[in-house]
Design a protein around this motif. Structure first.
Motif, mmCIF file in Angstrom:
data_model
loop_
_atom_site.group_PDB
_atom_site.id
_atom_site.type_symbol
_atom_site.label_atom_id
_atom_site.label_comp_id
_atom_site.label_asym_id
_atom_site.label_seq_id
_atom_site.Cartn_x
_atom_site.Cartn_y
_atom_site.Cartn_z
ATOM 1 N N ALA A 85 0.745 -1.136 0.090
ATOM 2 C CA ALA A 85 -0.030 0.011 0.001
ATOM 3 C C ALA A 85 0.770 1.328 0.114
ATOM 4 C CB ALA A 85 -0.891 0.068 1.282
ATOM 5 N N ALA A 86 0.496 2.210 -0.916
ATOM 6 C CA ALA A 86 1.372 3.237 -0.882
ATOM 7 C C ALA A 86 0.379 4.339 -1.595
ATOM 8 C CB ALA A 86 2.600 3.068 -1.764
ATOM 9 N N GLU A 87 1.013 5.656 -1.732
ATOM 10 C CA GLU A 87 0.149 6.688 -2.273
ATOM 11 C C GLU A 87 -0.003 6.599 -3.882
ATOM 12 O OE1 GLU A 87 1.247 11.603 -2.898
ATOM 13 O OE2 GLU A 87 2.646 10.117 -1.699
ATOM 14 N N PRO A 88 -0.995 6.878 -4.231
ATOM 15 C CA PRO A 88 -1.216 6.774 -5.592
ATOM 16 C C PRO A 88 -0.697 8.105 -6.417
ATOM 17 C CG PRO A 88 -3.363 7.682 -4.730
ATOM 18 C CD PRO A 88 -2.494 7.115 -3.554
ATOM 19 N N LEU A 89 -0.113 7.808 -7.570
ATOM 20 C CA LEU A 89 0.584 9.019 -8.243
ATOM 21 C C LEU A 89 -0.001 9.258 -9.604
ATOM 22 C CD1 LEU A 89 4.132 7.830 -7.584
ATOM 23 C CD2 LEU A 89 3.176 9.433 -6.321
ATOM 24 N N ARG A 90 -0.783 8.354 -10.367
ATOM 25 C CA ARG A 90 -1.427 8.590 -11.553
ATOM 26 C C ARG A 90 -2.438 7.430 -11.788
ATOM 27 N NH1 ARG A 90 0.811 12.154 -15.151
ATOM 28 N NH2 ARG A 90 -0.036 12.236 -17.204
ATOM 29 N N ILE A 91 -3.193 7.847 -12.539
ATOM 30 C CA ILE A 91 -4.364 6.943 -13.101
ATOM 31 C C ILE A 91 -4.608 7.190 -14.568
ATOM 32 C CG2 ILE A 91 -6.823 6.436 -13.017
ATOM 33 C CD1 ILE A 91 -7.162 7.762 -10.448
ATOM 34 N N ARG A 92 -4.278 6.075 -15.276
ATOM 35 C CA ARG A 92 -4.363 5.928 -16.769
ATOM 36 C C ARG A 92 -5.518 5.013 -17.086
ATOM 37 N NH1 ARG A 92 -0.125 2.799 -17.962
ATOM 38 N NH2 ARG A 92 0.704 2.440 -15.805
ATOM 39 N N TYR A 93 -6.541 5.440 -17.753
ATOM 40 C CA TYR A 93 -7.795 4.884 -18.093
ATOM 41 C C TYR A 93 -7.868 5.139 -19.607
ATOM 42 C CZ TYR A 93 -12.749 3.700 -17.172
ATOM 43 O OH TYR A 93 -13.895 3.151 -17.192
ATOM 44 N N ALA A 94 -7.250 4.243 -20.282
ATOM 45 C CA ALA A 94 -7.171 4.416 -21.805
ATOM 46 C C ALA A 94 -8.456 4.314 -22.426
ATOM 47 C CB ALA A 94 -6.227 3.278 -22.399
ATOM 48 N N SER A 95 -9.540 3.607 -22.126
ATOM 49 C CA SER A 95 -10.595 3.201 -22.947
ATOM 50 C C SER A 95 -11.548 4.647 -22.471
ATOM 51 C CB SER A 95 -11.342 2.015 -22.462
ATOM 52 O OG SER A 95 -11.762 2.068 -21.202
ATOM 53 N N ALA A 96 -11.265 5.413 -21.672
ATOM 54 C CA ALA A 96 -12.137 6.703 -21.297
ATOM 55 C C ALA A 96 -11.220 8.060 -21.727
ATOM 56 C CB ALA A 96 -12.759 6.658 -19.865
ATOM 57 N N GLY A 97 -10.084 7.737 -22.292
ATOM 58 C CA GLY A 97 -9.141 8.791 -22.583
ATOM 59 C C GLY A 97 -8.854 9.562 -21.086
ATOM 60 N N HIS B 87 -12.346 17.628 -10.721
ATOM 61 C CA HIS B 87 -13.310 18.672 -11.396
ATOM 62 C C HIS B 87 -13.513 18.219 -12.820
ATOM 63 C CE1 HIS B 87 -14.354 21.580 -8.114
ATOM 64 N NE2 HIS B 87 -13.172 21.823 -8.122
ATOM 65 N N SER B 88 -15.058 18.091 -13.032
ATOM 66 C CA SER B 88 -15.456 18.114 -14.614
ATOM 67 C C SER B 88 -15.567 19.590 -14.850
ATOM 68 C CB SER B 88 -16.596 17.566 -14.978
ATOM 69 O OG SER B 88 -16.478 16.148 -14.456
ATOM 70 N N TRP B 89 -15.182 19.914 -16.075
ATOM 71 C CA TRP B 89 -15.196 21.349 -16.708
ATOM 72 C C TRP B 89 -16.332 21.576 -17.546
ATOM 73 C CZ3 TRP B 89 -11.428 25.226 -15.581
ATOM 74 C CH2 TRP B 89 -10.559 24.944 -14.654
ATOM 75 N N GLU B 90 -17.022 22.509 -17.335
ATOM 76 C CA GLU B 90 -18.127 22.972 -18.223
ATOM 77 C C GLU B 90 -17.719 23.882 -19.459
ATOM 78 O OE1 GLU B 90 -21.225 24.825 -16.724
ATOM 79 O OE2 GLU B 90 -22.753 24.302 -18.322
ATOM 80 N N GLY B 91 -17.729 23.512 -20.777
ATOM 81 C CA GLY B 91 -17.292 24.114 -21.933
ATOM 82 C C GLY B 91 -15.532 24.141 -22.359
ATOM 83 N N ALA B 92 -15.155 23.239 -21.660
ATOM 84 C CA ALA B 92 -13.749 22.792 -21.846
ATOM 85 C C ALA B 92 -13.482 21.070 -21.445
ATOM 86 C CB ALA B 92 -12.715 23.527 -21.021
ATOM 87 N N ASP B 93 -12.546 20.954 -22.349
ATOM 88 C CA ASP B 93 -12.066 19.593 -22.337
ATOM 89 C C ASP B 93 -11.337 19.089 -20.964
ATOM 90 O OD1 ASP B 93 -11.776 16.774 -22.933
ATOM 91 O OD2 ASP B 93 -10.092 17.034 -24.082
ATOM 92 N N ALA B 94 -11.490 18.102 -20.165
ATOM 93 C CA ALA B 94 -10.631 17.819 -19.024
ATOM 94 C C ALA B 94 -10.936 16.385 -18.577
ATOM 95 C CB ALA B 94 -11.558 18.553 -17.881
ATOM 96 N N PRO B 95 -9.854 15.590 -18.381
ATOM 97 C CA PRO B 95 -9.933 14.199 -18.038
ATOM 98 C C PRO B 95 -11.275 13.976 -17.193
ATOM 99 C CG PRO B 95 -7.500 15.085 -17.582
ATOM 100 C CD PRO B 95 -8.568 16.325 -17.785
ATOM 101 N N PHE B 96 -11.517 14.467 -16.129
ATOM 102 C CA PHE B 96 -12.461 14.185 -15.363
ATOM 103 C C PHE B 96 -13.960 13.949 -16.087
ATOM 104 C CE2 PHE B 96 -9.645 13.986 -12.041
ATOM 105 C CZ PHE B 96 -9.650 12.960 -11.124
ATOM 106 N N ASN B 97 -14.057 14.844 -17.092
ATOM 107 C CA ASN B 97 -15.262 14.783 -18.046
ATOM 108 C C ASN B 97 -15.603 13.389 -18.421
ATOM 109 O OD1 ASN B 97 -15.128 17.562 -17.586
ATOM 110 N ND2 ASN B 97 -15.362 17.894 -19.659
ATOM 111 N N HIS B 98 -14.611 12.393 -18.661
ATOM 112 C CA HIS B 98 -14.753 11.302 -19.420
ATOM 113 C C HIS B 98 -15.069 10.172 -18.232
ATOM 114 C CE1 HIS B 98 -11.944 12.256 -23.214
ATOM 115 N NE2 HIS B 98 -12.157 13.347 -22.258
ATOM 116 N N LEU B 99 -15.160 10.540 -16.835
ATOM 117 C CA LEU B 99 -15.646 9.537 -16.207
ATOM 118 C C LEU B 99 -17.197 9.152 -16.359
ATOM 119 C CD1 LEU B 99 -14.406 10.053 -12.608
ATOM 120 C CD2 LEU B 99 -13.630 8.595 -14.144
#
Length: 258
Positions: free
Chosen positions: A115-127, A177-189
């Motif tokens: 168990a350790a601190e998460p550093l990055r999330i890579r979710y290829a199918s959702a960009g 955050h998801s961003w309204e009117g702009a592309d952002a990674p969390f929009n893809h969730l």
């Protein structure tokens, strides 16, 4: 003359009756002796098998005797092409007991890094590919389960809760955050689907997760939802739902992939 003849007949009949009784007695003794000599040995031998068999041979197919006290034996014929197992009836070659078969169907738990601190999330199918930063939460925010991440496009790990990896004691939460009117990674969730796989890089290695559930919640009800239950090694991603960013949250729940 008639009387003498009658006496003679009576005496003769008496002698005949007396002889017949003795003869029958002798004959009976002879018959018994003959039966004893002829059948006595097999009958005695059979009785020996019956008496000694209570401790050894009784109930065996060769003896042809079943003990009244012995428990019945149930024999299952082997399946075609199979052979009965030496350690018990009814188990044939190529067959696996149901309990073992069920346990064999369950994949072994994946080997995880410590168990350790998460550093990055890579979710290829959702960009979705974002760095993750630690976010300390004060006691009030933790108690109310209402957290506002910094206004960036990155992910934030809530440190008071779980840490991903072997030895995890709680659910790991990453929000953004998801961003309204702009592309952002969390929009893809909002387009995530059950069964998707993604990877989380930690300070000790990489963990592959599989999506178990994708749910939307009214923002005001999120703090009382079951996502806050303590589940070791579960990962929960939270953001605004793009179709209603001001009113709803999208929650992606995942577990380490087998």
């Amino acid at each position: 003359m008639f009387k003498e003849r009658s006496r003679h007949v009576v005496r003769k009949e008496r002698r005949r009756r007396s002889w017949n009784r003795g003869d029958l007695a002798i004959l009976l003794c002879g018959v018994l002796a003959f039966l004893s000599l002829t059948f006595g040995a097999p009958l005695f031998h059979h009785m020996q098998v019956a008496s000694s068999g209570r401790s050894a041979a009784i109930g065996s197919p060769s003896a042809g005797i079943v003990s009244r006290d012995a428990a019945p034996t149930v024999t299952t014929a082997p399946a075609a092409g199979g052979t009965e197992a030496a350690d018990g009836p009814g188990v044939t070659e190529g067959q696996v007991p149901a309990a073992l078969a069920n346990s064999a169907l369950k994949p072994p738990p994946p080997a995880l890094p410590a168990a350790a601190e998460p550093l990055r999330i890579r979710y290829a199918s959702a960009g979705f590919d974002v760095p993750v930063h630690a976010l300390d939460v004060d006691a009030a925010a933790e108690a109310s389960q209402t957290v506002e991440p910094p206004a960036t496009k990155d992910g934030y790990w809530l440190t008071p809760f779980g840490t991903p990896g072997q030895g995890s004691a709680n659910t790991t939460y990453v929000i953004g955050h998801s961003w309204e009117g702009a592309d952002a990674p969390f929009n893809h969730l909002s387009s995530a689907a059950v069964g998707d796989r993604f990877e989380v890089d930690t300070a000790t290695g990489t963990i592959t997760y599989m999506v178990d559930n994708v749910t939307t919640y009214v923002k005001s009800s999120l703090k009382d939802s079951p996502i806050w239950s303590i589940v070791p090694n579960r990962l929960v991603l939270i953001s605004c739902f793009t179709e209603d960013p001001w009113g709803k949250n999208v929650v992606v729940t995942a577990s380490p992939a087998p």
